[in-house]
Design a protein around this motif. Structure first.
Motif, PDB file in Angstrom:
ATOM      1  N   GLU A  28       0.720  12.029  -5.592  1.00 15.65           N
ATOM      2  CA  GLU A  28      -0.374  11.153  -6.001  1.00 15.65           C
ATOM      3  C   GLU A  28      -0.395   9.837  -5.232  1.00 15.65           C
ATOM      4  O   GLU A  28      -1.293   9.027  -5.435  1.00 15.65           O
ATOM      5  CB  GLU A  28      -0.264  10.855  -7.502  1.00 15.65           C
ATOM      6  CG  GLU A  28      -0.244  12.094  -8.379  1.00 15.65           C
ATOM      7  CD  GLU A  28      -1.507  12.922  -8.239  1.00 15.65           C
ATOM      8  OE1 GLU A  28      -2.580  12.333  -7.987  1.00 15.65           O
ATOM      9  OE2 GLU A  28      -1.436  14.151  -8.350  1.00 15.65           O
ATOM     10  N   THR A  29       0.592   9.577  -4.388  1.00 14.17           N
ATOM     11  CA  THR A  29       0.676   8.317  -3.656  1.00 14.17           C
ATOM     12  C   THR A  29       0.591   8.584  -2.161  1.00 14.17           C
ATOM     13  O   THR A  29       1.409   9.308  -1.607  1.00 14.17           O
ATOM     14  CB  THR A  29       1.992   7.582  -3.982  1.00 14.17           C
ATOM     15  OG1 THR A  29       2.042   7.317  -5.389  1.00 14.17           O
ATOM     16  CG2 THR A  29       2.086   6.266  -3.227  1.00 14.17           C
ATOM     17  N   ASP A  30      -0.420   7.990  -1.519  1.00 17.41           N
ATOM     18  CA  ASP A  30      -0.602   8.134  -0.076  1.00 17.41           C
ATOM     19  C   ASP A  30      -0.120   6.919   0.695  1.00 17.41           C
ATOM     20  O   ASP A  30       0.241   7.019   1.861  1.00 17.41           O
ATOM     21  CB  ASP A  30      -2.084   8.355   0.257  1.00 17.41           C
ATOM     22  CG  ASP A  30      -2.575   9.721  -0.175  1.00 17.41           C
ATOM     23  OD1 ASP A  30      -1.733  10.613  -0.385  1.00 17.41           O
ATOM     24  OD2 ASP A  30      -3.800   9.893  -0.310  1.00 17.41           O
ATOM     25  N   VAL A  31      -0.160   5.748   0.073  1.00 21.35           N
ATOM     26  CA  VAL A  31       0.232   4.498   0.719  1.00 21.35           C
ATOM     27  C   VAL A  31       1.098   3.712  -0.258  1.00 21.35           C
ATOM     28  O   VAL A  31       0.778   3.636  -1.451  1.00 21.35           O
ATOM     29  CB  VAL A  31      -0.989   3.649   1.124  1.00 21.35           C
ATOM     30  CG1 VAL A  31      -0.547   2.338   1.768  1.00 21.35           C
ATOM     31  CG2 VAL A  31      -1.887   4.415   2.067  1.00 21.35           C
ATOM     32  N   ALA A  32       2.190   3.133   0.239  1.00 20.36           N
ATOM     33  CA  ALA A  32       3.092   2.342  -0.591  1.00 20.36           C
ATOM     34  C   ALA A  32       3.006   0.880  -0.168  1.00 20.36           C
ATOM     35  O   ALA A  32       3.180   0.556   1.005  1.00 20.36           O
ATOM     36  CB  ALA A  32       4.524   2.850  -0.467  1.00 20.36           C
ATOM     37  N   LEU A  33       2.725   0.000  -1.134  1.00 20.24           N
ATOM     38  CA  LEU A  33       2.682  -1.439  -0.889  1.00 20.24           C
ATOM     39  C   LEU A  33       3.802  -2.095  -1.688  1.00 20.24           C
ATOM     40  O   LEU A  33       3.928  -1.854  -2.900  1.00 20.24           O
ATOM     41  CB  LEU A  33       1.337  -2.038  -1.319  1.00 20.24           C
ATOM     42  CG  LEU A  33       0.059  -1.400  -0.765  1.00 20.24           C
ATOM     43  CD1 LEU A  33      -1.159  -2.202  -1.207  1.00 20.24           C
ATOM     44  CD2 LEU A  33       0.110  -1.298   0.752  1.00 20.24           C
ATOM     45  N   MET A  34       4.609  -2.930  -1.028  1.00 19.07           N
ATOM     46  CA  MET A  34       5.756  -3.539  -1.693  1.00 19.07           C
ATOM     47  C   MET A  34       5.808  -5.032  -1.399  1.00 19.07           C
ATOM     48  O   MET A  34       5.667  -5.457  -0.246  1.00 19.07           O
ATOM     49  CB  MET A  34       7.063  -2.888  -1.232  1.00 19.07           C
ATOM     50  CG  MET A  34       7.105  -1.383  -1.377  1.00 19.07           C
ATOM     51  SD  MET A  34       8.725  -0.680  -0.964  1.00 19.07           S
ATOM     52  CE  MET A  34       9.629  -1.026  -2.480  1.00 19.07           C
ATOM     53  N   TYR A  35       6.021  -5.821  -2.457  1.00 15.56           N
ATOM     54  CA  TYR A  35       6.312  -7.238  -2.296  1.00 15.56           C
ATOM     55  C   TYR A  35       7.774  -7.428  -2.672  1.00 15.56           C
ATOM     56  O   TYR A  35       8.164  -7.259  -3.825  1.00 15.56           O
ATOM     57  CB  TYR A  35       5.424  -8.111  -3.189  1.00 15.56           C
ATOM     58  CG  TYR A  35       5.771  -9.586  -3.076  1.00 15.56           C
ATOM     59  CD1 TYR A  35       5.245 -10.346  -2.040  1.00 15.56           C
ATOM     60  CD2 TYR A  35       6.647 -10.185  -3.965  1.00 15.56           C
ATOM     61  CE1 TYR A  35       5.579 -11.688  -1.908  1.00 15.56           C
ATOM     62  CE2 TYR A  35       6.979 -11.525  -3.847  1.00 15.56           C
ATOM     63  CZ  TYR A  35       6.447 -12.271  -2.819  1.00 15.56           C
ATOM     64  OH  TYR A  35       6.780 -13.593  -2.683  1.00 15.56           O
ATOM     65  N   LEU A  36       8.600  -7.756  -1.678  1.00 15.14           N
ATOM     66  CA  LEU A  36      10.047  -7.844  -1.873  1.00 15.14           C
ATOM     67  C   LEU A  36      10.492  -9.283  -1.698  1.00 15.14           C
ATOM     68  O   LEU A  36      10.412  -9.834  -0.596  1.00 15.14           O
ATOM     69  CB  LEU A  36      10.780  -6.951  -0.866  1.00 15.14           C
ATOM     70  CG  LEU A  36      10.411  -5.461  -0.883  1.00 15.14           C
ATOM     71  CD1 LEU A  36      11.160  -4.730   0.225  1.00 15.14           C
ATOM     72  CD2 LEU A  36      10.716  -4.842  -2.231  1.00 15.14           C
ATOM     73  N   GLU A  37      10.950  -9.887  -2.786  1.00 14.69           N
ATOM     74  CA  GLU A  37      11.500 -11.236  -2.679  1.00 14.69           C
ATOM     75  C   GLU A  37      12.889 -11.205  -2.059  1.00 14.69           C
ATOM     76  O   GLU A  37      13.347 -12.198  -1.500  1.00 14.69           O
ATOM     77  CB  GLU A  37      11.554 -11.884  -4.065  1.00 14.69           C
ATOM     78  CG  GLU A  37      10.174 -12.143  -4.650  1.00 14.69           C
ATOM     79  CD  GLU A  37      10.252 -12.723  -6.042  1.00 14.69           C
ATOM     80  OE1 GLU A  37      11.257 -12.468  -6.726  1.00 14.69           O
ATOM     81  OE2 GLU A  37       9.310 -13.426  -6.428  1.00 14.69           O
ATOM     82  N   SER A  38      13.569 -10.083  -2.183  1.00 12.01           N
ATOM     83  CA  SER A  38      14.896  -9.908  -1.595  1.00 12.01           C
ATOM     84  C   SER A  38      15.132  -8.422  -1.407  1.00 12.01           C
ATOM     85  O   SER A  38      14.460  -7.590  -2.017  1.00 12.01           O
ATOM     86  CB  SER A  38      15.979 -10.510  -2.495  1.00 12.01           C
ATOM     87  OG  SER A  38      16.002  -9.858  -3.756  1.00 12.01           O
ATOM     88  N   ILE A  39      16.079  -8.096  -0.540  1.00 11.89           N
ATOM     89  CA  ILE A  39      16.468  -6.708  -0.291  1.00 11.89           C
ATOM     90  C   ILE A  39      17.949  -6.595  -0.625  1.00 11.89           C
ATOM     91  O   ILE A  39      18.806  -7.119   0.089  1.00 11.89           O
ATOM     92  CB  ILE A  39      16.198  -6.294   1.162  1.00 11.89           C
ATOM     93  CG1 ILE A  39      14.710  -6.463   1.484  1.00 11.89           C
ATOM     94  CG2 ILE A  39      16.610  -4.845   1.392  1.00 11.89           C
ATOM     95  CD1 ILE A  39      14.356  -6.166   2.930  1.00 11.89           C
TER      96      ILE A  39
END
Length: 994
Positions: free
Chosen positions: A423-434
């Motif tokens: 169901e997911t074609d594109v992943a958007l991520m906001y990462l304050e830290s890794i």
């Protein structure tokens, strides 16, 4: 898991063997050594094992353990005899042990390096991958204790256990004797065993997130008795979204006779709920959370979303409270999102879960969102939820996770879920830290090979509450490594959404060639300039004039798409003048129909002051009724437009520069991506289908038509072109990733001799920068030859050195403050004879001080070329990194360095050399002679091999490396060695320790 047993008493309790693991079904268990205090637990565990499983373990009926058995299975020396247990809720669910044996099969001690291994898994937990996880951990323990091989005897009928061994990926030998299958296998990780381990990791972690996002039943703990408050709001959001499962409201303060809250069954405790509960959303004060966690664990709840604040973000006391929360949840096999989380959303028609503080359910779509920050999560959801003048809901959300302090579930876990989520074609991520850059980079590379991954990365300073591994790498270096892994790195959430809209439904461009057409010459020129600035190759803009009709746009777009010299098209549009000017809906339909005819190229629209165009473009595909559409719902907007978003007055639109809006055209499969099946994405605003989906009762599943292509429309040229540039770069990475190249072999590399030299050097200390002579010797084992330099503590010594090397020579000061600083005058070149050498020596000592302060050396001259620098470093968080740039101001002042993860392939070495901004200086810039870049690439590959083969080499610097038209000359080198850092990515699967 540590690998050195020499730093501790081998007979004391090895606490570092304790670990939490995610099992095959997404649940968790704790693995720890078995001790003398576990006698009762062992007996209880054994009583719950079936007679058949006992028979398979002992090859005979064995109904109960004798006192002698219990003593033997709980007393270990943690060297020659080791037992591990997997526990849930503090109770054993499986055990494994090994006993070291000699060549005769009898108990032995070191140096014997073989051991017998045996497992026992409680029947209720068989099939969960417990034995596979235990095998990984017991194998790591055995390697630490000097054991190199395992032997196991299994009855032929015990197929499950045989499969555990054979599927592990180790090199095996199998025999059959006296009715027993004997398996022998080495414990050194192989490519196959690592691949098996990582595949199991992906399935387990992905399923653990799926259990949270698609629960069959949800309990909201902390629902207030009066309207308002977080718990009551969450309950209402779940109910109003049409959640398809069972919903429960929980508050210990409810009156005993209270049966419902807002139509939802009410309970005073999770324990009072009849039936299982898959997910608990916790919204109680932090001091009450431990009791709630215990209730949930005892009731068999599978996962928690903890919205409560007051944890690590509040200071040391809260940090310890957060650790206790994670430990308690994992003890019961539960995974946790949060604490301090905003919540989770799943728009799937058969789930419809809005367990978040977002008051409205986003429209379904193909974009997955992850945000650590609740505020950023709100902003992302808001932008993707707007309709009409804003970011239309046509491109909606599949799943959303706001992890808060991400004490347990992190972006890595969500990536594992998205990787195979249809169901997911594109992943958007906001990462304050890794938290784990090495693992994130590995997962990102695999995900990006299947679907686009767009990331906004924090500044490198972790916010309060985030547990982040220390890294010595600069922020820019980490960003470069993410791009190398296929991550689309953007700087703002606006760019995040812009890129996501383009990638969600448009095909990937085949190259950087861009056609520009529209009814504004100035807007076309502006778009052209932005394309050039972004490294694209735009054609001259086609000006259709302000009098262009919809048919003119249609013909021009059709011609541009049909032209093989174009890879993408940007359409610019401003309000037209005159009675013949096209209406918004007419223009939208013209663009849609032209794009539908050539579906393999992306189309973008830049519109200025056309508030109705974005809406009409969004509705363009629904102007004609289709048999597959559902019946219109009450209040459906006319087919020629789009209903305004909630709270937006009809006829208004958001100011330019604040939104990007997708529009639609039909098209078959998308190049570069697997075909997308018909989905809930097709519920477009302005169509009868979208309104019916929005108003349908919970659990109703529409029958959508084939998915349309969405043409994203942007209010500014720079935003459209930036998004297109990212898509072009990502498409290029996908093509290159399909053939990553190979790590070459060199016949003159002497790996064993280098290992002996390093071992001898390490015996002198824990970590040291080795001498110049030792550096030259070590690098020479890998075919890297440093140009000889002789010390010159006196003028006479300088003359003798020059005679030994042969004129012309260079005189260099090697003091730290003068090293590699030709600009300060610390280097004198092309000294042709003794007179020039002595004069240069006198000048250096007069300018900078005594020879003992300058540390002068004499070196033979290298052929003229371009001065470069090569560095390699092992970072504890990111791993081994190879860096390259031009020496001097380019790298030191401007930071113009390129980076690749080690080991580097031949193709990566080629791209590394060409990745720096000053690369043209290597290839004949402004008529200069091109230098020998193949020789430079070989040098990079040899340094990569050295660091990869010998993790004890923790830092290498070659500076300067002069790249001449023929060959390279290494004029200076330093190497630092130390005991290798722990490689947790090669050990058994574990969750972050708490």
């Amino acid at each position: 898991m540590q690998t050195s047993a020499d730093r501790q008493d081998r007979h004391q309790y090895p606490a570092h063997w304790e670990a939490d693991v995610v099992l095959r079904d997404g649940g968790t268990a704790r693995i720890r050594p078995i001790t003398v205090d576990d006698a009762d637990r062992l007996v209880s565990f054994y009583e719950q094992v079936s007679d058949e499983s006992k028979y398979y373990r002992f090859f005979a009926p064995y109904p109960r353990l004798s006192a002698k058995d219990v003593h033997r299975f709980t007393h270990h020396d943690f060297v020659d005899r080791v037992g591990l247990a997997a526990t849930v809720g503090g109770e054993f669910i499986a055990t494994v042990r090994y006993d070291r044996i000699g060549a005769d099969g009898m108990p032995a001690s070191a140096p014997a390096d073989e051991a017998e291994v045996a497992f026992l898994v409680q029947d209720a937990h068989q099939g969960r991958g417990v034995a596979s996880a235990l095998l990984e951990h017991i194998a790591a323990v055995a390697r630490e204790r000097g054991i190199r091989r395992f032997a196991a005897e299994v009855l032929p009928a015990n197929n499950k256990m045989i499969k555990v061994f054979t599927d592990a990926g180790y090199t095996q030998k199998r025999s059959f004797e006296d009715g027993v299958v004997r398996l022998e296998f080495g414990l050194e990780p192989t490519d196959r065993s690592v691949a098996v381990q990582r595949a199991r990791e992906q399935r387990a972690e992905g399923r653990s997130v799926r259990r949270l996002l698609a629960p069959g039943s949800v309990a909201v703990v902390g629902v207030g008795r009066a309207p308002g408050g977080v718990g009551r709001s969450i309950l209402g959001n779940i109910r109003d979204a049409g959640y398809a499962g069972r919903l429960h409201a929980v508050n210990k303060a409810f009156p005993e006779d209270l049966k419902e809250v807002d139509g939802v069954p009410a309970y005073r405790s999770v324990r009072d709920i009849d039936g299982h509960v898959d997910l608990a959303v916790v919204a109680v004060p932090a001091e009450l959370v431990p009791a709630v966690v215990a209730e949930c664990g005892e009731h068999g709840v599978q996962g928690l979303v903890v919205l409560s604040a007051g944890y690590a973000e509040s200071g040391p006391e809260g940090r310890e409270r957060q650790r206790a929360l994670v430990r308690a949840a994992r003890a019961y096999g539960m995974r946790t999102i949060g604490p301090n989380a905003f919540g989770i959303i799943n728009t799937a028609p058969d789930v419809r879960l809005n367990a978040s503080l977002a008051p409205e359910m986003p429209r379904p779509g193909r974009i997955g969102l992850f945000a650590q920050s609740g505020a950023i999560g709100i902003a992302l959801l808001s932008r993707l939820h707007r309709r009409g003048g804003g970011v239309t809901g046509v491109t909606g959300v599949s799943t959303f996770v706001s992890a808060g302090n991400r004490a347990d579930v992190s972006g890595n876990d969500v990536l594992q879920y998205w990787y195979d989520d249809p169901e997911t074609d594109v992943a958007l991520m906001y990462l304050e830290s890794i938290g784990n850059p090495r693992k994130f980079t590995r997962l990102a590379r695999r995900t990006a090979a299947a679907k686009p991954l767009v990331v906004v990365q924090g500044t490198g300073t972790a916010p309060p509450g985030h547990t982040v591994r220390a890294t010595r790498l600069p922020y820019a270096t980490v960003s470069a490594l993410l791009r190398q892994a296929g991550v689309i790195r953007v700087d703002t959430i606006t760019e995040l959404v812009d890129a996501g809209l383009l990638l969600a439904r448009q095909p990937l461009p085949a190259g950087p060639r861009v056609a520009i057409l529209g009814n504004s010459e100035s807007l076309g020129v502006l778009t052209y300039d932005r394309c050039v600035a972004e490294g694209l190759r735009p054609a001259r803009p086609v000006d259709l004039t302000t009098g262009a009709t919809a048919e003119d746009f249609h013909r021009a777009l059709a011609a541009a798409l049909a032209d093989d010299s174009n890879d993408a098209v940007v359409v610019t549009a401003i309000p037209a003048i005159g009675e013949a000017s096209p209406g918004d809906a007419e223009l939208a339909e013209a663009l849609r129909s032209a794009a539908a005819a050539v579906p393999g190229k992306p189309v973008l629209v830049v519109h200025v002051e056309l508030g109705g165009l974005a809406e009409a473009l969004s509705a363009a595909a629904s102007t004609a009724p289709r048999a597959s559409d559902m019946a219109p719902a009450t209040g459906t907007a006319p087919a020629t437009g789009t209903a305004p978003a909630t709270g937006t007055a009809p006829g208004t639109h958001t100011a330019p520069g604040t939104h990007a809006t997708p529009l639609t055209h039909a098209a078959p499969g998308t190049p570069g991506r697997a075909p997308v099946p018909p989905s809930r994405e097709d519920a477009r605003p302005g169509s009868r289908l979208s309104d019916a989906v929005a108003d349908r009762p919970p659990g109703a599943v529409p029958n959508p038509p084939e998915g349309p292509r969405l043409i994203p429309a942007y209010p500014a040229a720079e935003r459209a072109v930036r998004a297109l540039s990212e898509a072009v770069g990502y498409a290029r990475w996908r093509r290159e990733a399909a053939d990553p190249g190979k790590v070459p072999e060199y016949d003159d590399i002497d790996e064993r001799a280098a290992a002996r030299l390093i071992q001898g050097l390490l015996e002198r200390g824990e970590g040291l920068t080795i001498s110049a002579a030792e550096t030259c010797e070590l690098l020479g084992k890998y075919g890297v030859h440093v140009r000889r330099a002789l010390p010159a503590p006196t003028p006479g010594a300088a003359v003798e050195a020059a005679r030994a090397l042969g004129y012309p020579v260079a005189l260099k000061a090697t003091a730290p403050h003068l090293r590699h600083r030709a600009d300060l005058g610390g280097v004198r070149l092309d000294l042709a004879d003794e007179e020039q050498l002595l004069r240069a020596y006198a000048e250096l000592t007069e300018l900078f001080g005594r020879p003992e302060e300058l540390r002068p050396v004499v070196q033979s001259m290298a052929p003229r070329g371009v001065d470069t620098v090569v560095r390699a470093v092992i970072d504890p968080a990111a791993g081994a990194v190879l860096s390259f740039g031009l020496a001097g101001a380019a790298s030191q002042l401007l930071g113009d360095m390129a980076h690749r993860l080690i080991p580097v392939t031949d193709r990566e070495a080629t791209s590394l050399v060409r990745s720096i901004r000053t690369a043209p200086l290597l290839f004949g810039w402004r008529g200069s002679t091109p230098v020998d870049t193949p020789a430079l690439e070989e040098l990079l590959l040899r340094v990569s091999r050295l660091v990869d083969d010998h993790p004890e080499v923790v830092a290498v610097t070659l500076e300067p490396v002069v790249v001449a038209p023929h060959g390279v000359s290494v004029l200076g080198a330093t190497v630092r060695i130390a005991p290798p850092p722990v490689r947790d990515d090669l050990g058994p699967r574990t969750m972050p320790a708490y």
